[in-house]
Enzyme design. Structure first.
Site, PDB file in Angstrom:
ATOM      1  N   HIS A  69      11.515 -20.850   5.715  1.00 32.64           N
ATOM      2  CA  HIS A  69      10.514 -21.007   6.622  1.00 32.64           C
ATOM      3  C   HIS A  69      10.943 -21.162   8.084  1.00 32.64           C
ATOM      4  CE1 HIS A  69       8.717 -22.992   2.733  1.00 32.64           C
ATOM      5  NE2 HIS A  69      10.140 -23.390   2.567  1.00 32.64           N
ATOM      6  N   SER A 119      12.875  -5.831  32.746  1.00 31.17           N
ATOM      7  CA  SER A 119      11.463  -6.042  33.075  1.00 31.17           C
ATOM      8  C   SER A 119      11.440  -5.601  34.670  1.00 31.17           C
ATOM      9  CB  SER A 119      11.109  -7.411  33.133  1.00 31.17           C
ATOM     10  OG  SER A 119      10.068  -7.812  33.873  1.00 31.17           O
ATOM     11  N   LYS A 164      15.520 -10.126  32.466  1.00 33.66           N
ATOM     12  CA  LYS A 164      15.280  -9.745  31.355  1.00 33.66           C
ATOM     13  C   LYS A 164      16.116  -8.773  30.648  1.00 33.66           C
ATOM     14  CE  LYS A 164      11.493 -10.745  29.573  1.00 33.66           C
ATOM     15  NZ  LYS A 164      10.288 -11.504  28.939  1.00 33.66           N
ATOM     16  N   GLU A 220      11.106  -4.010  18.746  1.00 32.22           N
ATOM     17  CA  GLU A 220       9.628  -4.368  18.863  1.00 32.22           C
ATOM     18  C   GLU A 220       8.763  -2.985  18.190  1.00 32.22           C
ATOM     19  OE1 GLU A 220       8.527  -7.204  22.302  1.00 32.22           O
ATOM     20  OE2 GLU A 220      10.044  -5.729  22.938  1.00 32.22           O
TER      21      GLU A 220
END
Ligand code: ARG
Length: 472
Positions: free
Chosen positions: A170, A291, A297, A304
């Site tokens: 979980h 970024s 970043k 992704e």
């Protein structure tokens, strides 16, 4: 204007000149547009030429065409292959598809002999053969890519057989596991994927060539010879099945979809692990981006995109299933829509596998962050309960209850289980002794999980040895 004139007025050769003997008019512009598949099926040129060469050689050796025509066809096809490879070949949409483009060029090069190549063959068995050859190559590339990714995971497992991380259920800390064990879980998954591709390949490997349009042919062809020349195990036994079967593409997409699920799950883990609050891994510069606004970043874009490309692969599967589900035997033009989805899915899969292998190979494991997180969340509570069972002979359900109350006490004190004093624990079970602390440490916890398939470093090392052998 006479109908005849309309047909001959076109400045370009069209396929209707090749199949249009009974037609008095050329196709409407929009018909030509919906009919043309050359933008997609040009990718089959190498397979189309290989299959045509095998067919021509067989026709010549069976005496169906002359040896001289057979030679001319082969030489012409070799020229066309070079022209396509070096970019000088002019693909014409008016010529519909790859088969007609190549045949038209062959006619330009060798004249009448070109017209004999299509003896005892139809585009229906031709396209099925070409596509199978293409899919077979794609399966072989997928296998190489997946093996490479397994090796990258294995190398990380080898470095981190004893590195402790939180194991989750979980996405809540459950029990400590070793990072090597986690990596090897994916090695197992990818091996099943390779097995599915391998199964698809073995069922695929029957040659449709020589099935003709649907019924076979009256010419004395040798389908066994063309099958062998193209590396098939045998010719397919039923001509109707041969031209109407796309199971090989569907099975490959099914295998690709399941592989994509696995890659997407791993991508998801990389994204979570590389996030600031986790900090378990650092992805390399080579597989991350910055970024434009936030200088701090490091975005896991490759992971992704692997996660996202899964959608295209699922879509391809649904698309081809939908194309096929209502088709009567044998060939229907619907089946021309089989290739684009497969080409796109295969490209997406190959990119995803390669990107994943790159990320896994390059990433840095932040051992301290993993071990610190593994110690949080009372992850050795099960070890405590098991100790109560083993040493004090408690029924597991009672041990579970006692441990739950000890966890609540630690939570109230905002400390780890091993930071509770013995008397704190004895409030819940007087029989507990000092010995209990030995099972509360992370290292002892993972080392104790020696059951077959468990996470203990010694198990992981044995598995690493087994996989090294298998993947060598
Ligand atoms: N371009 C076609 C395809 O991909 C080739 C087969 C055409 N056959 C036919 N009977 N029109 O399916």
């Amino acid at each position: 204007m006479s109908k005849r004139k309309a047909k001959t007025a076109s400045p370009h050769p069209t396929t209707s000149q090749m199949w249009g003997g009974r037609f008095s008019q050329g196709p409407a512009h929009i018909m030509a547009e919906i009919n043309a598949s050359i933008d997609v099926d040009r990718q089959l040129y190498a397979q189309d030429i290989a299959a045509s060469k095998a067919h021509a050689r067989m026709l010549a050796s069976q005496g169906i065409i002359s040896a001289q025509d057979g030679k001319a066809i082969e030489t012409g096809l070799n020229t066309i292959f070079s022209e396509i490879e070096n970019g000088s070949f002019e693909f014409k949409r008016a010529l519909e598809d790859i088969h007609m483009n190549i045949e038209a060029r062959l006619t330009e090069l060798i004249g009448d002999a070109a017209g004999r190549l299509h003896t005892a063959r139809s585009r229906n068995d031709q396209v099925a053969t070409d596509f199978k050859l293409w899919v077979r190559d794609a399966i072989e590339r997928a296998d190489v890519g997946l093996k490479n990714l397994q090796r990258a995971l294995l190398a990380q497992a080898d470095r981190h057989a004893a590195t402790v991380m939180p194991g989750f259920t979980h996405l809540q800390s459950a029990q400590p596991v070793t990072f090597g064990h986690h990596c090897l879980a994916y090695v197992e998954m990818l091996d099943r994927d390779r097995g599915r591709f391998g199964d698809a390949r073995s069922r695929l490997n029957e040659s449709p060539l020589g099935a003709g349009a649907l019924a076979g042919t009256s010419f004395p062809i040798d389908r066994h010879a063309t099958a062998a020349a193209l590396g098939f195990d045998r010719p397919s036994a039923n001509s109707l099945d041969a031209v109407s079967d796309r199971d090989f593409a569907l099975e490959t997409l099914n295998a690709a979809a399941l592989t994509a699920i696995h890659l997407s799950r791993l991508a998801e883990e990389l994204i979570i692990w590389s996030s600031g609050p986790f900090g378990f891994i650092t992805l390399s510069d080579a597989f991350t981006t910055g970024s434009s606004m936030m200088p701090q970043k490091r975005n896991p874009d490759a992971a992704e995109l692997v996660r996202a490309k899964t959608g295209r692969i699922f879509a391809a599967q649904i698309s081809l299933q939908t194309v096929m589900k209502g088709l009567p035997l044998a060939y229907s033009k619907d089946m021309q829509e089989d290739k684009e989805a497969v080409f796109d899915a295969v490209k997406s899969l190959e990119l995803s596998i390669a990107a994943m292998a790159g990320m896994i190979g390059d990433m840095t494991i932040n051992k301290d962050a993993m071990e610190k997180a593994a110690g949080d969340g009372f992850s050795t509570a099960t070890d405590l309960a098991d100790w109560l069972v083993r040493v004090l002979n408690k029924p597991f359900r009672d041990a579970h209850n006692i441990t739950g109350r000890i966890v609540a006490a630690a939570e109230a004190k905002n400390c780890h289980l091993e930071d509770l004093s013995l008397s704190d624990m004895q409030k819940f079970e007087p029989g507990i002794t000092d010995d209990v602390y030995s099972v509360l440490s992370l290292s002892n916890s993972v080392h104790s999980r020696t059951s077959f398939g468990g996470t203990a470093p010694e198990n992981v090392k044995l598995e690493i040895a087994r996989w090294k052998e298998r993947l060598s």
